[in-house]
Design an enzyme around this catalytic site. Structure first.
Site, PDB file in Angstrom:
ATOM      1  N   ARG A 102     -15.128  61.217  59.762  1.00  0.00           N
ATOM      2  CA  ARG A 102     -14.555  60.501  60.688  1.00  0.00           C
ATOM      3  C   ARG A 102     -15.719  59.594  61.322  1.00  0.00           C
ATOM      4  NH1 ARG A 102     -10.872  61.453  65.983  1.00  0.00           N
ATOM      5  NH2 ARG A 102      -9.405  61.117  64.242  1.00  0.00           N
ATOM      6  N   HIS A 129      -6.775  54.939  59.220  1.00  0.00           N
ATOM      7  CA  HIS A 129      -6.379  56.300  59.592  1.00  0.00           C
ATOM      8  C   HIS A 129      -5.172  56.672  58.918  1.00  0.00           C
ATOM      9  CE1 HIS A 129      -6.806  60.045  61.765  1.00  0.00           C
ATOM     10  NE2 HIS A 129      -6.182  59.529  63.118  1.00  0.00           N
ATOM     11  N   GLN A 132      -3.031  59.962  59.646  1.00  0.00           N
ATOM     12  CA  GLN A 132      -2.195  59.968  60.682  1.00  0.00           C
ATOM     13  C   GLN A 132      -1.050  59.349  60.239  1.00  0.00           C
ATOM     14  OE1 GLN A 132      -2.904  60.761  64.062  1.00  0.00           O
ATOM     15  NE2 GLN A 132      -0.537  60.377  63.939  1.00  0.00           N
ATOM     16  N   ASP A 224      -0.382  53.066  70.683  1.00  0.00           N
ATOM     17  CA  ASP A 224      -1.759  53.691  70.807  1.00  0.00           C
ATOM     18  C   ASP A 224      -2.592  53.175  71.972  1.00  0.00           C
ATOM     19  OD1 ASP A 224      -4.066  55.045  69.853  1.00  0.00           O
ATOM     20  OD2 ASP A 224      -4.389  53.837  68.132  1.00  0.00           O
ATOM     21  N   CYS A 264      -0.223  58.488  68.112  1.00  0.00           N
ATOM     22  CA  CYS A 264      -1.008  59.268  67.366  1.00  0.00           C
ATOM     23  C   CYS A 264      -1.922  60.220  68.276  1.00  0.00           C
ATOM     24  CB  CYS A 264      -1.884  58.445  66.610  1.00  0.00           C
ATOM     25  SG  CYS A 264      -2.854  57.231  67.679  1.00  0.00           S
ATOM     26  N   ARG A 292       0.322  66.757  61.448  1.00  0.00           N
ATOM     27  CA  ARG A 292      -0.936  66.331  60.931  1.00  0.00           C
ATOM     28  C   ARG A 292      -1.652  67.704  59.972  1.00  0.00           C
ATOM     29  NH1 ARG A 292      -4.536  62.955  63.145  1.00  0.00           N
ATOM     30  NH2 ARG A 292      -5.783  63.467  61.604  1.00  0.00           N
TER      31      ARG A 292
HETATM   32  N1   CP Z   1      -4.664  61.369  66.505  1.00  0.00           N
HETATM   33  C1   CP Z   1      -5.915  61.921  66.145  1.00  0.00           C
HETATM   34  O1   CP Z   1      -6.414  61.672  65.247  1.00  0.00           O
HETATM   35  O2   CP Z   1      -6.222  62.806  67.132  1.00  0.00           O
HETATM   36  P1   CP Z   1      -7.952  63.052  67.451  1.00  0.00           P
HETATM   37  O3   CP Z   1      -8.768  61.683  67.533  1.00  0.00           O
HETATM   38  O4   CP Z   1      -7.823  63.957  68.459  1.00  0.00           O
HETATM   39  O5   CP Z   1      -8.324  63.810  65.829  1.00  0.00           O
HETATM   40  N1  NVA Z   2      -7.087  53.949  67.574  1.00  0.00           N
HETATM   41  C1  NVA Z   2      -7.576  54.955  68.253  1.00  0.00           C
HETATM   42  C2  NVA Z   2      -6.810  56.119  67.325  1.00  0.00           C
HETATM   43  C3  NVA Z   2      -7.334  57.679  67.689  1.00  0.00           C
HETATM   44  C4  NVA Z   2      -6.646  58.769  66.961  1.00  0.00           C
HETATM   45  C5  NVA Z   2      -9.069  55.048  67.855  1.00  0.00           C
HETATM   46  O1  NVA Z   2      -9.469  54.512  66.836  1.00  0.00           O
HETATM   47  O2  NVA Z   2      -9.703  55.659  69.129  1.00  0.00           O
END
Ligand code: CP
Ligand code: NVA
Length: 305
Positions: A102, A129, A132, A224, A264, A292
């Protein structure tokens, strides 16, 4: 069937995506049949941003498959600063069987995949993502059945999650409308990719600037956060720009009857969604979060077995 890596949904054909969803459904129904398929294998997890769901579902997921995980936080490896991406990849490929990352720039996961001989899984970048989106379409399939011809409206910022939903809809024949303020749409290149892919399936991919127009006839309303991780300094400015894009009861009422609400997570209640909507019977956000786990277990089995 699967490629070496899981970097973006666009790398996979419709058959491959549907196959992964089918495997995830099977693994969700009969987890005990998969309890040792990755026996003794290790997943390294690199986090340059915070996480609840991604961290827990990958960690629990690999354990449920008989394997182990090692979690690496920014202060520990300081990717690209303490050590180059190349050297991190060359070390880890001798120690673990796959890496989940990530991070910020999408180029980092692309580079890591190029340097490492082992599978790289994108656990969120600024661009996409995919884990997701896989879990999201698994959830929609569970609730609505056939994905082809459904309409999903993503209300809010044309961000990483919006991109992955567009890519998946385009491949699977699900119409995707992004309803966003002007200047906050999906990246032009992501929109172009999705539009190209959609030609094969007949999915309609569109961007509108009126949320009420966007949710018309939608089977799924998705939102989101308005400011993603890395955009913390823009939180207040974005609140002012996005406030008319809140998913509330009035907006949900304009969707198709029986429409479901998705997010998400994490959610900023009172901003992009009201308590009333996220806590309503139409909301599937926690089923989505659980999925997930199942979706990623299917990805790990396909890449690491
Ligand atoms: N939706 C998602 O990716 O959650 P986190 O950021 O908590 O991993
Ligand atoms: N768009 C958000 C998604 C988090 C899971 C971010 O990147 O923070």
């Amino acid at each position: 069937m699967m490629k070496k890596d899981f970097l973006t949904i666009r790398d996979f054909s419709q058959d491959e995506i549907l196959g992964t969803l089918e495997l995830a459904t099977e693994m969700k129904a009969h987890p005990q049949n998969y309890a040792s398929v990755l026996k003794g294998k290790t997943l390294a997890m690199i986090f340059e941003k915070p996480s609840l769901r991604t961290r827990v579902t990958f960690d629990v997921g690999i354990h449920q498959l008989g394997g182990f995980s090692v979690s690496l936080l920014p202060m520990e490896i300081s990717l690209g600063k303490r050590e180059s991406i190349h050297d991190v990849a060359k070390n880890l490929e001798r120690m673990v069987q796959a890496i989940m990352i990530r991070t910020f720039s999408h180029q980092i996961v692309v580079d890591m995949a190029r340097f490492a001989s082992i599978p790289i899984i994108n656990g969120l970048t600024d661009y996409s993502h995919p884990c997701q989106a896989l879990a999201d379409f698994l959830t929609i399939q569970e609730v609505k059945g056939d994905l082809k011809g459904l309409k999903l409206c993503f209300v809010g910022d044309g961000n990483n999650v919006a991109h992955s939903l567009m890519f998946t809809g385009a491949r699977l024949g699900t119409h995707v409308t992004i309803a966003c303020p002007k200047g906050y749409g999906p990246s032009p290149v992501a929109f172009q990719y999705a539009t190209e892919d959609a030609k094969e399936t007949g999915a309609r991919i569109e961007v509108v600037h009126d949320p009420f127009e966007g949710v018309k006839d939608a089977d799924v309303i998705y939102t989101d956060v308005w400011a993603s991780m890395g955009q913390e300094s823009e939180v207040e400015a974005r609140k002012a720009i996005f406030h008319t894009f809140q998913v509330n009861k009035q907006l949900m009422a304009k969707a198709k009857s029986g429409a479901i609400f998705m997010h998400c997570l994490p959610a900023h209640r009172g901003d992009e969604v009201t308590d009333e909507v996220i806590d309503s019977a139409t909301s599937v956000v926690f089923q989505e979060a659980e999925n997930r786990l199942h979706a990623q277990k299917a990805v790990m089995v396909q890449l690491m077995k």
